[in-house]
Design a protein around this motif. Structure first.
Motif, PDB file in Angstrom:
ATOM      1  N   GLU A 279      -8.013  -4.240 -15.248  1.00 27.60           N
ATOM      2  CA  GLU A 279      -8.816  -3.265 -16.020  1.00 27.60           C
ATOM      3  C   GLU A 279      -9.288  -2.202 -14.850  1.00 27.60           C
ATOM      4  OE1 GLU A 279     -11.835  -5.081 -18.773  1.00 27.60           O
ATOM      5  OE2 GLU A 279     -12.956  -4.271 -17.073  1.00 27.60           O
ATOM      6  N   ALA A 280      -9.101  -2.348 -13.652  1.00 28.21           N
ATOM      7  CA  ALA A 280      -9.509  -1.301 -12.769  1.00 28.21           C
ATOM      8  C   ALA A 280      -8.290  -0.314 -12.349  1.00 28.21           C
ATOM      9  CB  ALA A 280     -10.206  -1.992 -11.571  1.00 28.21           C
ATOM     10  N   VAL A 281      -7.141  -0.799 -12.724  1.00 29.39           N
ATOM     11  CA  VAL A 281      -6.078  -0.129 -12.487  1.00 29.39           C
ATOM     12  C   VAL A 281      -5.894   1.068 -13.911  1.00 29.39           C
ATOM     13  CG1 VAL A 281      -3.562   0.086 -11.907  1.00 29.39           C
ATOM     14  CG2 VAL A 281      -4.788  -1.754 -10.955  1.00 29.39           C
ATOM     15  N   HIS A 282      -6.367   2.151 -13.569  1.00 26.72           N
ATOM     16  CA  HIS A 282      -6.132   3.017 -14.671  1.00 26.72           C
ATOM     17  C   HIS A 282      -4.968   3.913 -14.858  1.00 26.72           C
ATOM     18  CE1 HIS A 282     -10.708   3.826 -14.447  1.00 26.72           C
ATOM     19  NE2 HIS A 282     -10.458   2.558 -14.413  1.00 26.72           N
ATOM     20  N   ASP A 283      -4.543   4.439 -15.858  1.00 27.77           N
ATOM     21  CA  ASP A 283      -3.308   5.190 -16.228  1.00 27.77           C
ATOM     22  C   ASP A 283      -3.421   6.237 -15.101  1.00 27.77           C
ATOM     23  OD1 ASP A 283      -2.307   3.822 -18.307  1.00 27.77           O
ATOM     24  OD2 ASP A 283      -3.068   5.423 -19.753  1.00 27.77           O
ATOM     25  N   GLY A 284      -2.236   6.386 -14.199  1.00 28.04           N
ATOM     26  CA  GLY A 284      -2.055   7.470 -13.376  1.00 28.04           C
ATOM     27  C   GLY A 284      -2.513   7.042 -11.773  1.00 28.04           C
ATOM     28  N   ASP A 285      -3.161   6.126 -11.716  1.00 28.85           N
ATOM     29  CA  ASP A 285      -3.586   5.258 -10.324  1.00 28.85           C
ATOM     30  C   ASP A 285      -2.360   5.277  -9.457  1.00 28.85           C
ATOM     31  OD1 ASP A 285      -6.137   5.452 -11.007  1.00 28.85           O
ATOM     32  OD2 ASP A 285      -6.602   3.382 -10.960  1.00 28.85           O
ATOM     33  N   LEU A 286      -1.426   4.516 -10.090  1.00 28.80           N
ATOM     34  CA  LEU A 286      -0.203   3.855  -9.043  1.00 28.80           C
ATOM     35  C   LEU A 286       0.631   5.417  -8.625  1.00 28.80           C
ATOM     36  CD1 LEU A 286       0.485   0.737 -10.613  1.00 28.80           C
ATOM     37  CD2 LEU A 286       0.183   1.138  -8.256  1.00 28.80           C
ATOM     38  N   ALA A 287       0.642   6.244  -9.593  1.00 27.25           N
ATOM     39  CA  ALA A 287       1.171   7.676  -9.198  1.00 27.25           C
ATOM     40  C   ALA A 287       0.371   8.346  -8.189  1.00 27.25           C
ATOM     41  CB  ALA A 287       1.438   8.633 -10.363  1.00 27.25           C
ATOM     42  N   THR A 288      -0.880   8.231  -8.024  1.00 33.02           N
ATOM     43  CA  THR A 288      -1.643   8.486  -7.169  1.00 33.02           C
ATOM     44  C   THR A 288      -1.525   7.943  -5.779  1.00 33.02           C
ATOM     45  OG1 THR A 288      -3.570   9.446  -8.655  1.00 33.02           O
ATOM     46  CG2 THR A 288      -4.223   9.119  -6.053  1.00 33.02           C
ATOM     47  N   ILE A 289      -1.580   6.622  -5.731  1.00 30.95           N
ATOM     48  CA  ILE A 289      -1.411   5.924  -4.691  1.00 30.95           C
ATOM     49  C   ILE A 289       0.116   6.055  -4.020  1.00 30.95           C
ATOM     50  CG2 ILE A 289      -0.886   3.481  -3.833  1.00 30.95           C
ATOM     51  CD1 ILE A 289      -2.974   2.664  -5.912  1.00 30.95           C
ATOM     52  N   ALA A 290       0.980   6.391  -4.781  1.00 31.31           N
ATOM     53  CA  ALA A 290       2.633   6.579  -4.247  1.00 31.31           C
ATOM     54  C   ALA A 290       2.634   8.046  -3.902  1.00 31.31           C
ATOM     55  CB  ALA A 290       3.466   6.013  -5.432  1.00 31.31           C
ATOM     56  N   GLN A 291       1.766   8.785  -3.528  1.00 29.26           N
ATOM     57  CA  GLN A 291       1.859  10.087  -2.960  1.00 29.26           C
ATOM     58  C   GLN A 291       3.020  10.126  -1.715  1.00 29.26           C
ATOM     59  OE1 GLN A 291       0.394  13.216  -4.010  1.00 29.26           O
ATOM     60  NE2 GLN A 291       0.090  11.536  -5.539  1.00 29.26           N
ATOM     61  N   PRO A 292       3.939  10.745  -1.787  1.00 30.67           N
ATOM     62  CA  PRO A 292       4.867  10.949  -0.539  1.00 30.67           C
ATOM     63  C   PRO A 292       3.940  10.944   0.871  1.00 30.67           C
ATOM     64  CG  PRO A 292       5.800  12.347  -2.111  1.00 30.67           C
ATOM     65  CD  PRO A 292       4.143  11.885  -2.652  1.00 30.67           C
ATOM     66  N   ILE A 293       4.242  10.089   1.788  1.00 28.92           N
ATOM     67  CA  ILE A 293       3.878   9.901   3.144  1.00 28.92           C
ATOM     68  C   ILE A 293       4.890  10.341   4.171  1.00 28.92           C
ATOM     69  CG2 ILE A 293       1.792   8.765   2.833  1.00 28.92           C
ATOM     70  CD1 ILE A 293       3.178   6.275   3.756  1.00 28.92           C
ATOM     71  N   ASP A 294       4.404  11.115   5.262  1.00 26.20           N
ATOM     72  CA  ASP A 294       5.432  11.427   6.252  1.00 26.20           C
ATOM     73  C   ASP A 294       5.432  10.239   7.228  1.00 26.20           C
ATOM     74  OD1 ASP A 294       5.326  14.444   5.521  1.00 26.20           O
ATOM     75  OD2 ASP A 294       3.050  13.917   5.981  1.00 26.20           O
ATOM     76  N   THR A 295       4.516   9.655   7.544  1.00 30.31           N
ATOM     77  CA  THR A 295       4.241   8.566   8.676  1.00 30.31           C
ATOM     78  C   THR A 295       3.753   7.305   8.165  1.00 30.31           C
ATOM     79  OG1 THR A 295       3.987  10.163  10.314  1.00 30.31           O
ATOM     80  CG2 THR A 295       3.348   8.095  10.791  1.00 30.31           C
ATOM     81  N   GLN A 296       4.453   6.098   8.326  1.00 28.77           N
ATOM     82  CA  GLN A 296       3.950   4.883   8.020  1.00 28.77           C
ATOM     83  C   GLN A 296       3.431   4.165   9.544  1.00 28.77           C
ATOM     84  OE1 GLN A 296       5.625   1.344   5.974  1.00 28.77           O
ATOM     85  NE2 GLN A 296       3.805   0.260   7.264  1.00 28.77           N
ATOM     86  N   GLY A 297       2.309   3.656   9.635  1.00 34.96           N
ATOM     87  CA  GLY A 297       2.008   2.938  10.889  1.00 34.96           C
ATOM     88  C   GLY A 297       2.202   1.598  10.554  1.00 34.96           C
ATOM     89  N   VAL A 298       2.965   1.081  11.684  1.00 32.59           N
ATOM     90  CA  VAL A 298       3.216  -0.553  11.633  1.00 32.59           C
ATOM     91  C   VAL A 298       2.223  -1.246  12.703  1.00 32.59           C
ATOM     92  CG1 VAL A 298       5.064  -2.175  11.887  1.00 32.59           C
ATOM     93  CG2 VAL A 298       5.560  -0.207  10.693  1.00 32.59           C
ATOM     94  N   ASN A 299       1.263  -2.198  12.327  1.00 34.88           N
ATOM     95  CA  ASN A 299       0.652  -2.922  13.008  1.00 34.88           C
ATOM     96  C   ASN A 299       1.277  -4.439  13.216  1.00 34.88           C
ATOM     97  OD1 ASN A 299      -1.021  -0.893  13.509  1.00 34.88           O
ATOM     98  ND2 ASN A 299      -2.724  -1.786  12.728  1.00 34.88           N
ATOM     99  N   TYR A 300       1.511  -4.815  14.299  1.00 35.60           N
ATOM    100  CA  TYR A 300       2.215  -6.308  14.335  1.00 35.60           C
ATOM    101  C   TYR A 300       1.439  -7.176  15.606  1.00 35.60           C
ATOM    102  CZ  TYR A 300       5.621  -9.998  15.086  1.00 35.60           C
ATOM    103  OH  TYR A 300       6.178 -11.167  15.135  1.00 35.60           O
ATOM    104  N   TYR A 301       1.055  -8.229  15.364  1.00 38.85           N
ATOM    105  CA  TYR A 301       0.693  -9.014  16.621  1.00 38.85           C
ATOM    106  C   TYR A 301       1.344 -10.273  16.386  1.00 38.85           C
ATOM    107  CZ  TYR A 301      -3.276  -5.675  16.730  1.00 38.85           C
ATOM    108  OH  TYR A 301      -3.768  -4.943  17.148  1.00 38.85           O
ATOM    109  N   HIS A 302       1.727 -10.923  15.446  1.00 32.13           N
ATOM    110  CA  HIS A 302       2.331 -12.345  15.279  1.00 32.13           C
ATOM    111  C   HIS A 302       3.237 -12.504  14.351  1.00 32.13           C
ATOM    112  CE1 HIS A 302      -0.645 -13.619  12.679  1.00 32.13           C
ATOM    113  NE2 HIS A 302      -1.639 -12.929  13.468  1.00 32.13           N
ATOM    114  N   GLY A 303       3.921 -13.579  14.458  1.00 31.95           N
ATOM    115  CA  GLY A 303       4.748 -14.121  13.324  1.00 31.95           C
ATOM    116  C   GLY A 303       4.001 -15.525  12.827  1.00 31.95           C
ATOM    117  N   ASP A 304       4.680 -16.029  11.741  1.00 29.29           N
ATOM    118  CA  ASP A 304       4.155 -16.965  11.026  1.00 29.29           C
ATOM    119  C   ASP A 304       5.137 -17.973  10.457  1.00 29.29           C
ATOM    120  OD1 ASP A 304       2.102 -18.751  10.025  1.00 29.29           O
ATOM    121  OD2 ASP A 304       1.475 -17.501   8.558  1.00 29.29           O
ATOM    122  N   LEU A 305       5.194 -19.165  11.078  1.00 29.51           N
ATOM    123  CA  LEU A 305       6.058 -20.339  10.650  1.00 29.51           C
ATOM    124  C   LEU A 305       5.557 -21.070   9.340  1.00 29.51           C
ATOM    125  CD1 LEU A 305       9.151 -21.233  10.590  1.00 29.51           C
ATOM    126  CD2 LEU A 305       8.081 -23.053  12.078  1.00 29.51           C
TER     127      LEU A 305
END
Ligand code: GBH
Length: 473
Positions: A279-305
């Motif tokens: 109900e909270a995901v309105h029409d158009g929200d996903l298009a707003t979220i998916a704006q093109p971005i220049d950079t993604q930051g990746v944070n990584y600390y540990h793996g998981d088995l």
């Protein structure tokens, strides 16, 4: 044999406002959810809070001088929403001025400012009207982002909307480990959506103001390997960890969709929560979220088995020994267990798995970033160890120096194989307020004596400075 880094590769270190600034109630700043949560009995080890932290608010000139001494090319910091817009309301010029001074100091030292707008310190007044579970918070956030851009748009080019929305949603509103410490599946889902929406709406707003800005988001990732790849229960557990931790954020940002398998898994656990989320995901929200971005930051600390049932050899807990009731941050957590695989562990019992980082970078690049024309930066990676101050007053943290070399090597492995990863920020520049762990766990390449506020470069910091100067491993 030395291994050179790519020519334009940037070396930096990262911090966050609440973890280092202190001056929690000075110059007009009002409470954030961490000021509130840190005072809840049992929420934080030692009952520690960020009132003073590293006193960076007052010591930033010498701190920037230290960055220069280490040879850092860039510095990733976050701005405090409740300093800049106390209670989420009107602009506080004194708060804004602090960040102007800090940025000027960085630029004067030849250090590229890398600004993150949200590293978990929501104004408490906004939490009281729902925080990230409320859609109105998205508008408040875009206003705050606009204030920062008004103040610094001429001097700051790199803008990160959010740090680790997984932590700010599921760990905070479902797992209860971080502020505001709630344990609701519905709240975690709503918070994740509104955080993502705030990200997209901010990218759209800043882009419309200035097309030359470098805009992005930082996500925290894990690499979940099934304990036995032939055991369907283990494979399914790994799928759900990956889906709830990684894909829940990657898919909307890059593909304008939430992962359908996870939506159905969570519906089976809490249908009402998913109904509220949908109900909270309105029409158009996903298009707003998916704006093109220049950079993604990746944070990584540990793996998981990961296993789908109680394993024979369980690792020690990787969470803080706090005493408030919590629950799994995974809405669909049935059967999910971590398995010991004999890797070295940090002081928080997080396993040291640099090879997982190489695989992670390949995966994010191949499946998400490259097709979207987004480049990657490692915006956090680091480790807590039980440092000892030696009789010579120094910290000979060979374990952290080794962790750093191993992970820089893992980044280089990916870069040499064609992944466009253009920089690395060690977490963290300083020992600092490690959230629910309080001051108990130290991540810094620079030691902070919390009695005297003296800074001491650790051996790992010198090692990093050498690597930066050589631009090679
Ligand atoms: C980052 O988040 C934060 O951005 C930063 O502020 C913080 O100081 C730093 O890391 C160090 O913690 O219970 O064994 O499964 C960390 C992301 C995700 C790392 C969850 C630990 C769970 C460990 N965290 N993960 S375990």
């Amino acid at each position: 044999m030395t291994r050179p880094f790519p020519k334009d590769f940037l070396f930096g270190a990262a911090t966050a406002a609440y973890q280092i600034e202190g001056a929690a109630f000075e110059d007009g700043r009002t409470a954030s959810i961490w000021d509130e949560f840190s005072r809840v009995p049992g929420a934080v080890i030692g009952g520690d809070n960020g009132d003073v932290a590293c006193d960076h608010y007052h010591r930033y000139p010498q701190d920037v001088a230290l960055m220069k001494e280490l040879g850092l090319q860039t510095y990733r910091f976050s701005t405090s929403w409740s300093r800049v817009r106390p209670d989420g309301g009107a602009v506080n010029e004194k708060g804004v001025d602090f960040y102007k001074r800090l940025v000027d100091e960085l630029l004067g030292a030849g250090i590229l400012p890398w600004l993150t707008l949200y590293h978990w310190d929501m104004p408490q007044a906004l939490q009281e009207v729902g925080g990230w579970t409320s859609r109105d918070t998205v508008d408040r956030f875009v206003e705050y982002a606009g204030t920062m851009h008004d103040a610094l748009g001429d001097r700051v080019n790199v803008w990160t909307t959010l740090n680790e929305p997984w932590c700010a949603s599921f760990l905070s509103y479902t797992g209860g480990e971080h502020a505001p410490g709630h344990t609701s599946i519905a709240e975690g889902l709503l918070a994740s959506h509104h955080l993502l929406l705030a990200h997209g709406a901010t990218v759209r707003e800043l882009r419309s103001r200035d097309a030359s800005l470098n805009l992005g988001i930082t996500l925290n990732h894990t690499v979940a390997d099934p304990a036995d790849p032939r055991n369907p229960a283990d494979v399914d557990a790994a799928r759900r960890v990956d889906g709830q931790f990684n894909r829940w954020f990657l898919d909307p940002i890059y593909r304008a969709e939430y992962p359908a398998d996870i939506v159905e898994d969570v519906r089976a656990v809490d249908a009402e929560a998913v109904r509220r989320f949908e109900e909270a995901v309105h029409d158009g929200d996903l298009a707003t979220i998916a704006q093109p971005i220049d950079t993604q930051g990746v944070n990584y600390y540990h793996g998981d088995l990961v296993a789908g049932q109680v394993p024979e050899t369980a690792p020690p807990s990787g969470g803080p020994a706090t005493t408030r009731p919590g629950r799994s941050p995974y809405p669909s957590d049935a059967g999910i267990h971590s398995v010991e695989r004999g890797l070295p562990r940090t002081a928080q019992n997080w396993e040291v798995q640099p090879e997982g980082l190489t695989r992670l970078l390949h995966r994010v690049w191949d499946e998400y970033a490259q097709p979207a024309g987004t480049v990657l930066y490692m915006t956090e990676n680091g480790a807590a160890y039980d440092d000892v101050v030696a009789s010579d007053g120094q910290v000979h943290d060979a374990d952290r120096a080794e962790f750093l070399r191993l992970h820089l090597g893992a980044v280089l492995d990916a870069a040499e194989a064609g992944v466009d990863v253009r920089g690395y920020f060690y977490w963290s520049l300083f020992d600092n307020y490690e959230w629910a762990w309080g001051y108990d766990k130290r991540f810094g390449i620079v030691r902070v004596d919390y009695d005297t506020q003296q800074r001491t470069v650790k051996d790992s910091g010198r090692e990093y400075a050498r690597i930066i100067a050589a631009r090679a491993l």
